[in-house]
Design a protein around this motif. Structure first.
Motif, PDB file in Angstrom:
ATOM      1  N   GLY A 159     -10.989 -12.579  -6.120  1.00 10.46           N
ATOM      2  CA  GLY A 159     -11.682 -11.325  -5.821  1.00 10.46           C
ATOM      3  C   GLY A 159     -11.312 -10.732  -4.477  1.00 10.46           C
ATOM      4  N   ILE A 160     -10.212 -11.190  -3.928  1.00  7.50           N
ATOM      5  CA  ILE A 160      -9.728 -10.663  -2.635  1.00  7.50           C
ATOM      6  C   ILE A 160      -8.216 -10.519  -2.717  1.00  7.50           C
TER       7      ILE A 160
ATOM      8  N   THR B 127       0.817  -1.217   0.000  1.00  9.43           N
ATOM      9  CA  THR B 127       0.000   0.000   0.000  1.00  9.43           C
ATOM     10  C   THR B 127       0.849   1.264   0.000  1.00  9.43           C
TER      11      THR B 127
ATOM     12  N   GLU C 121      -6.290   1.043   2.301  1.00 13.96           N
ATOM     13  CA  GLU C 121      -6.851  -0.211   1.824  1.00 13.96           C
ATOM     14  C   GLU C 121      -8.101   0.026   0.976  1.00 13.96           C
ATOM     15  N   ASP C 122      -8.822   1.116   1.278  1.00 13.52           N
ATOM     16  CA  ASP C 122     -10.056   1.415   0.532  1.00 13.52           C
ATOM     17  C   ASP C 122      -9.765   1.743  -0.936  1.00 13.52           C
ATOM     18  N   ASP C 123      -8.512   2.165  -1.211  1.00  9.87           N
ATOM     19  CA  ASP C 123      -8.164   2.478  -2.608  1.00  9.87           C
ATOM     20  C   ASP C 123      -7.946   1.208  -3.441  1.00  9.87           C
ATOM     21  N   LEU C 124      -7.931   0.080  -2.787  1.00  7.24           N
ATOM     22  CA  LEU C 124      -7.566  -1.152  -3.493  1.00  7.24           C
ATOM     23  C   LEU C 124      -8.809  -1.892  -3.960  1.00  7.24           C
ATOM     24  N   ASP C 125      -8.853  -2.186  -5.258  1.00  6.37           N
ATOM     25  CA  ASP C 125      -9.980  -2.939  -5.813  1.00  6.37           C
ATOM     26  C   ASP C 125      -9.403  -4.144  -6.562  1.00  6.37           C
ATOM     27  N   PRO C 126      -9.683  -5.347  -6.092  1.00  2.99           N
ATOM     28  CA  PRO C 126      -9.093  -6.521  -6.748  1.00  2.99           C
ATOM     29  C   PRO C 126      -9.446  -6.603  -8.231  1.00  2.99           C
ATOM     30  N   ASP C 127     -10.628  -6.102  -8.598  1.00  2.33           N
ATOM     31  CA  ASP C 127     -11.039  -6.209 -10.000  1.00  2.33           C
ATOM     32  C   ASP C 127     -10.421  -5.132 -10.884  1.00  2.33           C
ATOM     33  N   ALA C 128      -9.757  -4.153 -10.242  1.00  2.00           N
ATOM     34  CA  ALA C 128      -9.062  -3.128 -11.032  1.00  2.00           C
ATOM     35  C   ALA C 128      -7.551  -3.291 -10.922  1.00  2.00           C
ATOM     36  N   PHE C 129      -7.115  -4.403 -10.346  1.00  2.08           N
ATOM     37  CA  PHE C 129      -5.679  -4.625 -10.147  1.00  2.08           C
ATOM     38  C   PHE C 129      -5.022  -4.967 -11.493  1.00  2.08           C
TER      39      PHE C 129
END
Ligand code: NAI
Length: 268
Positions: free
Chosen positions: A225-226, A204, A210-218
């Motif tokens: 999905g986690i 990070t 952590e809220d900025d993290l999106d598994p589907d936008a990685f």
């Protein structure tokens, strides 16, 4: 109960591994740059020597296991330091601690690689050769030079090639070393865990939450999905370090929520 050394014990996966071992009743000698039983910089030869001497002193020269977790990420601007910390750090420390792992009939060692070694298409073969040859000076010079020729688009991960390459070489070193008589026939196992994206300060950084993290936008696929948690890696560290794991050596376990399988479905 056993005595274990854990590097990188002040944060993330190393802290979770040390906590898990301590909760199981073991003695843990933690090694890190700060907030540890042994403070040492594993990026330098002097720091590694100091770390090994102190671990041997605090453990009485007998270890049941070593988890070499300390490392840095591809965001570190200094590619030479990435090579020193991620490759020479664990390799030199494990070489120095091997005799202590032998004393009680055979101990356990585990290193932390990365799924970047198989998912990042930037492995530098020349750097792999210099790392495995143990030529730190040449490896550092090469890593720094190669970094200068990388495209500016990689600004957020300036050391991505040196990072992926350091982890690739570390996993290869572990496989080569695990089967030598000095390790295998003395009862010592040596394995690699290759984590994927795990939520730690390394991932990070200081600016992201952590809220900025999106598994589907990685940037790499995250089939589960986690993101991983430090405890997900500590679980496997504890398995590799357990006395029952004696028939497992030279293995590489990917723990990444399916990233590597999604990117390389045909690889075995
Ligand atoms: P972290 O930053 O939370 O913990 C790493 C620890 O290593 C820190 O306490 C740091 O002080 C220590 N360390 C760094 N350089 C050191 C040095 N020169 N000497 C002594 N200690 C030093 O990071 P995290 O994520 O727990 O990283 C653990 C390992 O996992 C590292 O080897 C990293 O490369 C690897 N990794 C991390 C991934 C992730 O997504 N977080 C993915 C794949 C691999």
């Amino acid at each position: 109960m056993g005595t274990y050394a854990v590097t990188g014990s002040a944060s993330g996966m190393g802290a979770a591994s040390a906590a898990r071992l301590r909760e199981a009743g073991h003695e843990v000698v933690g090694v890190d740059l700060r907030d540890a039983d042994v403070t040492a910089d594993l990026g330098t030869a002097d720091g590694r020597r100091h770390a090994a001497d102190e671990v041997l002193r605090l453990s009485g020269g007998v270890l049941d296991g070593v988890a070499a977790v300390a490392g840095v990420g591809p965001n570190l601007p200094d590619a030479a330091a990435v090579a020193s910390i991620n490759y020479f750090g664990p390799v030199a420390l494990l070489d120095a601690l091997r005799p202590a792992l032998e004393r009680d009939g055979g101990g356990r060692a585990v290193v932390i690689g990365s799924n970047s070694a198989t998912t990042v298409p930037m492995i530098d073969d020349r750097l792999v050769g210099l790392l495995l040859a143990g030529d730190e000076e040449a490896a550092r010079a090469h890593a720094a030079g190669a970094q200068r020729s990388l495209p500016a688009a990689l600004a957020t991960s300036p050391s991505i090639s040196a990072y992926a390459t350091s982890k690739f070489a570390l996993a290869r070193w572990a496989r080569l070393t695990a089967v030598t008589p000095e390790w295998a026939r003395r009862g010592i196992t040596l394995n690699t865990i290759a984590p994927g994206a795990v939520v730690t300060p390394l991932m990070t950084g200081s600016t992201m939450s952590e809220d900025d993290l999106d598994p589907d936008a990685f940037p790499t696929p995250m089939p589960r999905g986690i993101f991983g948690r430090p405890a997900d890696i500590a679980f496997w560290v504890a398995q590799f370090l357990s006395p029952e794991a004696g028939f497992t050596t030279g293995a590489l376990l990917t723990v990444d929520g399916g990233t590597d399988a999604a990117m390389r479905p045909d690889a075995q």
